[in-house]
Design an enzyme around this catalytic site. Structure first.
Site, mmCIF file in Angstrom:
data_model
loop_
_atom_site.group_PDB
_atom_site.id
_atom_site.type_symbol
_atom_site.label_atom_id
_atom_site.label_comp_id
_atom_site.label_asym_id
_atom_site.label_seq_id
_atom_site.Cartn_x
_atom_site.Cartn_y
_atom_site.Cartn_z
ATOM 1 N N ASP A 206 0.943 -1.192 0.133
ATOM 2 C CA ASP A 206 -0.017 0.073 -0.043
ATOM 3 C C ASP A 206 0.853 1.248 0.065
ATOM 4 O O ASP A 206 0.469 2.337 0.731
ATOM 5 C CB ASP A 206 -0.966 0.105 1.212
ATOM 6 N N ASP A 234 -1.891 -2.677 -3.928
ATOM 7 C CA ASP A 234 -2.116 -1.386 -3.666
ATOM 8 C C ASP A 234 -0.938 -0.447 -4.269
ATOM 9 O O ASP A 234 -0.038 -0.016 -3.243
ATOM 10 C CB ASP A 234 -2.781 -0.844 -2.579
ATOM 11 N N HIS A 356 -3.881 -9.416 -0.542
ATOM 12 C CA HIS A 356 -4.080 -8.103 -0.486
ATOM 13 C C HIS A 356 -5.057 -7.913 0.871
ATOM 14 O O HIS A 356 -4.507 -7.068 1.861
ATOM 15 C CB HIS A 356 -4.635 -7.456 -1.473
ATOM 16 N N HIS A 366 -11.835 -2.297 7.226
ATOM 17 C CA HIS A 366 -11.719 -3.449 6.166
ATOM 18 C C HIS A 366 -12.000 -4.761 7.052
ATOM 19 O O HIS A 366 -11.283 -5.832 6.547
ATOM 20 C CB HIS A 366 -10.505 -3.468 5.276
ATOM 21 N N HIS A 393 -3.567 -3.830 2.528
ATOM 22 C CA HIS A 393 -4.982 -3.181 2.543
ATOM 23 C C HIS A 393 -5.276 -2.513 3.894
ATOM 24 O O HIS A 393 -5.794 -1.519 3.814
ATOM 25 C CB HIS A 393 -5.887 -4.438 2.502
ATOM 26 N N VAL A 394 -5.138 -2.829 5.134
ATOM 27 C CA VAL A 394 -5.209 -2.270 6.206
ATOM 28 C C VAL A 394 -3.950 -1.102 6.523
ATOM 29 O O VAL A 394 -2.759 -1.813 6.657
ATOM 30 C CB VAL A 394 -5.482 -3.146 7.464
ATOM 31 N N HIS A 395 -4.184 -0.110 6.680
ATOM 32 C CA HIS A 395 -2.952 0.582 6.611
ATOM 33 C C HIS A 395 -2.218 0.831 8.158
ATOM 34 O O HIS A 395 -2.464 1.931 8.645
ATOM 35 C CB HIS A 395 -3.123 2.453 6.100
#
Ligand SMILES: [Fe+2]
Length: 503
Positions: A206, A234, A356, A366, A393-395
């Site tokens: 990401d 991402d 992801h 998410h 996906h999760v930042h």
């Protein structure tokens, strides 16, 4: 100091109680560690389009970071395309194409490399010259180029060229842009696939193209031992711009070129690669990603570039697609069903999966999005003793204990993950630093499956030592320098000793 997740509140109200009561609390503290480190929560911003990391040097059709002066006058003596150093020099200063170079593994075992680059104003040559001496690039390979349109954007000429039959563990120099402008880079092929081959992977997810992204990439580059990036999806976040402004795919390519041109990045597709925008007539999912990022999916019998596998060193890496069908009977399901039994742990003792959307995630972002894929594939992962699953996906950052929920049975009320030594460790590393900012809101109390979590940007290193041991470290971006904030030794469960494969 780190505090135990669901203990914090309880400790606050019971701080005056005696040791007996405190001991009683242990039974309630099921989660792992929630880091107390607090990163600024403001949304980050993308670097302006005129940032130096995106820059194209002045001059007609100019490339960035030109390396022409390092070229030997003898470099192209065997080729008719440019007959003299003088011609190279003239071409370099007058007709530079704009190039954004990246490489990735080109076959299943690491003896091929896919070289990809973009020229802006005209196609130019799709040929790559390469060799083991920087002054003698005496091998050539011919590639192809493609283009695409996206709403009102037309891409440059995107070249892909596969260099085949490379020697293991060898440094190669390569040149692209050989008809107008020449830029040279280099890469090192991996050692021959084998049981005790040390190899070091970087983990990034990401990333985007913000100021924080730049810090993450810089910290990754400062890790001298990292040899290949496992990228968990991402990429550019171009889709955050009006009409998914694909110029931001170009700027991202230029931004990361300083790493992607020199070591392979193994690509996973995330949701920001889907680019499905029917309201502006863009109905072909993954169009920019598919044109720009080629992967060797056919080499592992896959039928689409979103799920595939490679071997590299002593690792077997399986890339899965969170945004392609994975239900029973689908192509991805059938591929993975046949793929996992093929992994020979006496050849590649380490089995790594990239995807992801995380299966185990205790942030309020998410949440449960990876659940349906978990339901489909988790029993296989446990059965085949996958070592580690990296997701994005999760930042933020999170590492699980070895747990599984394969006994899940809603009728009998078995809904909790339980400790399972055959299960993978799940690591969420979607903390590259993109424009959308950090995920800071966590579920409380910290669930038992979560071993460590922290809302910070960073990258990780997975350092395989031999068949039995690998050292993993997550590097937080802390106030301008990279700091190891979480780490663990991985002990291979197939090779508890170096004598016998127990898988
Ligand atoms: Fe994502």
């Amino acid at each position: 100091m780190a505090l135990r997740g669901d203990c914090v509140m309880r400790l606050g109200v019971r701080v005056m109680l005696a040791a007996v009561v405190a001991a009683g609390l242990v039974g309630f503290c099921r989660g792992g560690v929630t880091s107390s480190f607090v990163r600024k929560a403001e949304k980050t911003v993308d670097m302006p389009i005129d940032s130096d990391v995106f820059a194209v040097p002045p001059g007609y059709n100019a490339p960035q970071q030109v390396d022409c002066l390092k070229l030997s006058p003898f470099l192209f003596s065997e080729f008719s395309v440019i007959s003299s150093f003088f011609n190279i020099w003239v071409n370099c200063i007058s007709k530079f194409p704009s190039l954004k170079v990246h490489i990735t593994q080109g076959n299943h075992v690491g003896t091929s490399m896919i070289i990809s680059w973009v020229t802006e104003n005209e196609p130019g040559s799709s040929e790559v010259l390469y060799g083991t001496h920087k002054d003698k690039l005496d091998i050539s390979a011919k590639g192809k180029y493609t283009r695409y349109t996206f709403f009102n954007y037309t891409s440059g000429y995107i070249h892909h060229c596969t260099l085949r039959r490379l020697q293991y563990d060898t440094k190669y120099y390569y040149a692209v842009g050989i008809d107008h402008t020449v830029r040279t880079f280099w890469f090192t092929t991996p050692p021959k696939v084998g049981l005790d081959v040390p190899y070091t992977f970087g983990l990034i997810g990401d990333l985007g193209q913000s100021y924080d992204s730049n810090i993450t990439l810089t910290h990754y580059e400062s890790n001298p031992q990292a040899q290949t990036v496992l990228y968990v999806g991402d990429l550019s976040y171009a889709d955050n711009y009006p009409n998914h402004d694909n110029v931001r795919w170009d700027t991202w390519g230029r931004f990361v070129e300083r790493s992607t041109a020199y070591q392979p990045w193994i690509w996973t597709a995330g949701n920001h690669e889907i680019d499905f925008v029917p309201e502006i007539g863009e109905t072909e999912p993954f169009k920019p990603f598919r044109h720009r990022y080629h992967v060797p999916y056919k080499a592992s019998g896959s039928t689409a570039p979103f799920w595939y596998s490679i071997k590299r060193g002593s690792a077997y890496i399986i890339v899965l697609a969170s945004y392609s069908a994975y239900g029973k009977y689908t192509p991805q399901y059938r591929w993975l069903e046949e793929e996992l039994p093929k992994v020979n742990r006496s050849e590649t003792p380490w089995l790594i999966v990239l995807l992801h959307s995380p299966w185990y995630n205790s942030y309020n972002y998410h949440y449960m999005e990876g659940e349906t894929m978990r339901v489909m594939f988790e029993p296989w992962f446990v059965q085949h003793k996958v070592d580690v699953v990296f997701a994005g996906h999760v930042h933020a950052y999170e590492r699980s204990n070895r747990i599984s929920n394969v006994a899940y049975n809603i009728v009998k009320g078995k809904c909790e993950p339980v400790a399972d030594e055959s299960a993978p460790v799940y690591i969420t590393i979607g903390d590259g630093g993109n424009i959308e900012g950090l995920a800071t809101n966590m579920t409380e109390p910290q669930p038992s499956y979560s071993s460590f979590r922290e809302a910070s940007f960073g990258h990780a290193i997975f350092d395989i030592k031999n068949r039995t041991h690998a050292y993993y470290a997550w590097h937080r971006n802390q106030d301008g320098y990279s700091k190891v904030a979480d780490s663990m030794w991985f002990y291979n469960r197939c090779w508890k000793s170096s004598e016998e494969n127990q898988c």
